[in-house]
Design a protein around this motif. Structure first.
Motif, PDB file in Angstrom:
ATOM      1  N   THR A 255      -3.260  25.131 -20.256  1.00  0.00           N
ATOM      2  CA  THR A 255      -2.869  23.793 -19.786  1.00  0.00           C
ATOM      3  C   THR A 255      -4.122  22.945 -19.612  1.00  0.00           C
ATOM      4  OG1 THR A 255      -0.930  24.668 -18.673  1.00  0.00           O
ATOM      5  CG2 THR A 255      -1.755  22.547 -17.884  1.00  0.00           C
ATOM      6  N   ARG A 256      -4.016  21.676 -20.038  1.00  0.00           N
ATOM      7  CA  ARG A 256      -5.154  20.763 -19.915  1.00  0.00           C
ATOM      8  C   ARG A 256      -4.955  19.814 -18.732  1.00  0.00           C
ATOM      9  NH1 ARG A 256      -6.910  23.702 -23.662  1.00  0.00           N
ATOM     10  NH2 ARG A 256      -7.688  22.894 -25.652  1.00  0.00           N
ATOM     11  N   PHE A 257      -6.094  19.387 -18.167  1.00  0.00           N
ATOM     12  CA  PHE A 257      -6.054  18.447 -17.045  1.00  0.00           C
ATOM     13  C   PHE A 257      -6.386  17.036 -17.529  1.00  0.00           C
ATOM     14  CE2 PHE A 257      -8.513  16.016 -13.916  1.00  0.00           C
ATOM     15  CZ  PHE A 257      -7.473  15.740 -13.039  1.00  0.00           C
ATOM     16  N   MET A 258      -5.598  16.053 -17.089  1.00  0.00           N
ATOM     17  CA  MET A 258      -5.830  14.660 -17.493  1.00  0.00           C
ATOM     18  C   MET A 258      -5.901  13.732 -16.274  1.00  0.00           C
ATOM     19  SD  MET A 258      -3.295  14.347 -20.801  1.00  0.00           S
ATOM     20  CE  MET A 258      -4.086  12.893 -21.475  1.00  0.00           C
TER      21      MET A 258
ATOM     22  N   ASP B 257     -15.177  14.264  -5.884  1.00  0.00           N
ATOM     23  CA  ASP B 257     -16.264  14.824  -5.088  1.00  0.00           C
ATOM     24  C   ASP B 257     -16.655  13.802  -4.023  1.00  0.00           C
ATOM     25  OD1 ASP B 257     -17.844  12.910  -6.332  1.00  0.00           O
ATOM     26  OD2 ASP B 257     -18.784  14.312  -7.730  1.00  0.00           O
ATOM     27  N   ALA B 258     -17.778  14.020  -3.362  1.00  0.00           N
ATOM     28  CA  ALA B 258     -18.169  13.103  -2.283  1.00  0.00           C
ATOM     29  C   ALA B 258     -19.412  12.300  -2.665  1.00  0.00           C
ATOM     30  CB  ALA B 258     -18.386  13.896  -0.993  1.00  0.00           C
ATOM     31  N   THR B 259     -19.639  12.109  -3.955  1.00  0.00           N
ATOM     32  CA  THR B 259     -20.855  11.401  -4.382  1.00  0.00           C
ATOM     33  C   THR B 259     -20.650   9.885  -4.477  1.00  0.00           C
ATOM     34  OG1 THR B 259     -20.321  11.599  -6.734  1.00  0.00           O
ATOM     35  CG2 THR B 259     -21.636  13.387  -5.757  1.00  0.00           C
ATOM     36  N   THR B 260     -19.407   9.427  -4.440  1.00  0.00           N
ATOM     37  CA  THR B 260     -19.147   7.984  -4.519  1.00  0.00           C
ATOM     38  C   THR B 260     -18.850   7.447  -3.116  1.00  0.00           C
ATOM     39  OG1 THR B 260     -16.781   8.317  -4.797  1.00  0.00           O
ATOM     40  CG2 THR B 260     -18.106   8.248  -6.815  1.00  0.00           C
ATOM     41  N   ALA B 261     -18.846   6.119  -2.975  1.00  0.00           N
ATOM     42  CA  ALA B 261     -18.546   5.519  -1.664  1.00  0.00           C
ATOM     43  C   ALA B 261     -17.148   5.935  -1.207  1.00  0.00           C
ATOM     44  CB  ALA B 261     -18.667   4.003  -1.763  1.00  0.00           C
ATOM     45  N   VAL B 262     -16.173   5.878  -2.114  1.00  0.00           N
ATOM     46  CA  VAL B 262     -14.798   6.266  -1.735  1.00  0.00           C
ATOM     47  C   VAL B 262     -14.760   7.755  -1.393  1.00  0.00           C
ATOM     48  CG1 VAL B 262     -12.383   6.402  -2.502  1.00  0.00           C
ATOM     49  CG2 VAL B 262     -13.811   4.499  -3.246  1.00  0.00           C
TER      50      VAL B 262
ATOM     51  N   VAL C  12     -11.607  21.696 -10.912  1.00  0.00           N
ATOM     52  CA  VAL C  12     -10.651  21.379 -11.993  1.00  0.00           C
ATOM     53  C   VAL C  12     -11.189  20.222 -12.828  1.00  0.00           C
ATOM     54  CG1 VAL C  12      -8.328  20.537 -12.537  1.00  0.00           C
ATOM     55  CG2 VAL C  12      -8.654  22.237 -10.715  1.00  0.00           C
ATOM     56  N   PHE C  13     -11.686  19.197 -12.149  1.00  0.00           N
ATOM     57  CA  PHE C  13     -12.186  18.013 -12.860  1.00  0.00           C
ATOM     58  C   PHE C  13     -13.272  18.388 -13.874  1.00  0.00           C
ATOM     59  CE2 PHE C  13     -14.862  14.289 -13.414  1.00  0.00           C
ATOM     60  CZ  PHE C  13     -13.932  13.277 -13.593  1.00  0.00           C
ATOM     61  N   GLY C  14     -14.150  19.305 -13.470  1.00  0.00           N
ATOM     62  CA  GLY C  14     -15.273  19.684 -14.333  1.00  0.00           C
ATOM     63  C   GLY C  14     -15.002  20.921 -15.176  1.00  0.00           C
ATOM     64  N   SER C  15     -13.781  21.399 -15.184  1.00  0.00           N
ATOM     65  CA  SER C  15     -13.482  22.661 -15.887  1.00  0.00           C
ATOM     66  C   SER C  15     -13.336  22.445 -17.390  1.00  0.00           C
ATOM     67  CB  SER C  15     -12.171  23.258 -15.347  1.00  0.00           C
ATOM     68  OG  SER C  15     -11.075  22.447 -15.740  1.00  0.00           O
ATOM     69  N   ALA C  16     -13.292  23.546 -18.118  1.00  0.00           N
ATOM     70  CA  ALA C  16     -13.097  23.483 -19.573  1.00  0.00           C
ATOM     71  C   ALA C  16     -11.714  22.929 -19.907  1.00  0.00           C
ATOM     72  CB  ALA C  16     -13.264  24.882 -20.159  1.00  0.00           C
TER      73      ALA C  16
ATOM     74  N   PHE D 122     -12.779  12.946 -20.274  1.00  0.00           N
ATOM     75  CA  PHE D 122     -13.741  12.076 -20.977  1.00  0.00           C
ATOM     76  C   PHE D 122     -13.308  11.837 -22.434  1.00  0.00           C
ATOM     77  CE2 PHE D 122     -16.117  13.790 -17.334  1.00  0.00           C
ATOM     78  CZ  PHE D 122     -16.309  12.581 -16.680  1.00  0.00           C
ATOM     79  N   GLN D 123     -12.551  12.763 -22.976  1.00  0.00           N
ATOM     80  CA  GLN D 123     -11.910  12.546 -24.285  1.00  0.00           C
ATOM     81  C   GLN D 123     -10.897  11.393 -24.159  1.00  0.00           C
ATOM     82  OE1 GLN D 123     -10.413  16.267 -25.774  1.00  0.00           O
ATOM     83  NE2 GLN D 123      -9.146  15.314 -27.338  1.00  0.00           N
ATOM     84  N   GLN D 124     -10.134  11.408 -23.074  1.00  0.00           N
ATOM     85  CA  GLN D 124      -9.206  10.295 -22.803  1.00  0.00           C
ATOM     86  C   GLN D 124      -9.970   8.977 -22.722  1.00  0.00           C
ATOM     87  OE1 GLN D 124      -7.367  12.308 -19.160  1.00  0.00           O
ATOM     88  NE2 GLN D 124      -6.014  10.558 -19.430  1.00  0.00           N
ATOM     89  N   ALA D 125     -11.080   8.987 -21.960  1.00  0.00           N
ATOM     90  CA  ALA D 125     -11.844   7.744 -21.760  1.00  0.00           C
ATOM     91  C   ALA D 125     -12.355   7.221 -23.104  1.00  0.00           C
ATOM     92  CB  ALA D 125     -13.000   7.995 -20.796  1.00  0.00           C
TER      93      ALA D 125
END
Ligand code: CP
Ligand code: NVA
Length: 333
Positions: free
Chosen positions: A269-272, A280-285, A304-308, A313-316
């Motif tokens: 299953t792929r994540f979109m 993560d906590a690197t942005t202001a939000v 999950v966001f950074g997983s295989a 980013f393919q979507q983007a």
């Protein structure tokens, strides 16, 4: 590089019928391959395109700009401030002015009625770059991405959206899946289900397309066997910051975690995600979410966001190829 039929404006997902949608994806795939191999032909030389944004954007703005430049067109960006639009000048007057100078107008705003009013008065194609209700250009990129990951008939694809089922992206996914005959699961707490009228429209489309439409608060039923798990931010642009207090406890059971991915019962299953994501906590939000709720990431965890499995980013990237297909279809020669 021309479609049999030529839809010009795109205000909502169902402005395209199933055949037009698939043709648009075929053209986007062709344009993507042409760019990669240095064979791209310019069909928009001499065209001028206005990009009107009442809300911020990274992908949509850049996709329209790069697509236009690649095809030989020029763009003018009007951001949330800096023009008279919305302050001294009405939607109708702005539409008439822009329509007289430009060959097409991209519009991102709040109420769907604004982009519709713009289209009524512009006299040139208008493309909805996101409103509170719809995000049709996102759908073109998303289905192209799904098709790249699962080649074959789009109607064979299943996806599960987890999160705010009323968001512009969730509504658009529901309508798109129903139009294209997909297996659509919108999984959200009841108070965040898409409006009944949209679910009824989706069910009506499914009679013709063969789609299976499920709107449920049962996370396991939604996830089981899904080809794709999709989520969107828990608080969308234009919504009050205070919504976070209510949404976080409400949506925590609908968060995309490694455990949720495993509950599909599949390993492929792929994540979109349409992006931007709070992962993560690197942005202001992300920092505010971490400080207020003790959560690192919100709608999706960073693993999950950074997983295989993640194809975000393919979507983007596909935003650009699909928006190029839209521009070429409307204005190319
Ligand atoms: N997905 C999307 O529309 O991104 P932007 O807000 O950056 O345009
Ligand atoms: N639902 C999100 C989508 C962003 C692309 C928003 O409207 O902010």
């Amino acid at each position: 590089m021309t479609l049999a039929s030529s839809p010009r404006s795109l205000l909502t997902v169902t402005d395209l019928d199933r055949a037009e949608f698939v043709e648009m994806l075929d053209l986007a795939a062709e344009l993507k391959a042409a760019k990669a191999s240095g064979r791209e032909q310019r069909t928009l030389t001499g065209k001028n395109i206005a990009l009107v944004f009442q809300k911020d954007s990274t992908r949509t703005r850049c996709a329209f700009e790069v697509a236009a430049y690649d095809q030989g067109a020029h763009v003018t960006y009007l951001g949330p401030s800096g023009s008279h639009f919305g302050q001294e000048e009405s939607v109708a007057d702005t539409a008439r002015v822009l329509g007289a100078m430009f060959d097409g107008i991209e519009f991102r705003g709040f109420a769907q009625s604004t982009v519709e009013e713009m289209s009524r008065h512009a006299g040139v194609p208008v493309w909805n770059g996101l409103t509170d209700e719809w995000h049709p250009t996102q759908m073109l990129a998303d289905v192209l991405t799904m098709r790249e990951c699962r080649p074959g008939e789009v109607g064979a694809i299943s996806f599960c959206f987890l999160g705010d089922g009323r968001s512009n992206v969730a509504r658009s996914l529901l309508a798109t899946g129903a139009l294209l005959g997909m297996d659509v699961r919108i999984v959200a707490p009841r108070e965040l289900w898409p409006p009944d009228s949209l679910v009824a429209d989706a069910q009506r489309h499914s009679l013709a397309s063969g789609a299976r439409v499920m709107v449920t608060d049962d996370v396991d039923a939604g996830l089981l066997g899904a080809d794709f798990v999709y989520t969107d931010v828990w608080v969308s642009m234009g919504e009050a910051e205070s919504q976070w207090e209510h949404r976080v406890p409400l949506l925590l059971p609908y968060r995309v975690t490694a455990d949720a991915m495993a509950r599909t019962g599949r390993t492929d299953t792929r994540f979109m995600h349409c992006l931007p994501a709070v992962h993560d906590a690197t942005t202001a939000v992300g920092r505010r979410v971490c400080e207020r709720f003790g959560l690192v990431g919100a709608e999706v965890t960073d693993d999950v966001f950074g997983s295989a499995a993640s194809v975000v980013f393919q979507q983007a990237e596909n935003r650009m190829h699909t928006i190029k297909a839209l521009l070429v279809t409307a204005l190319g020669r």
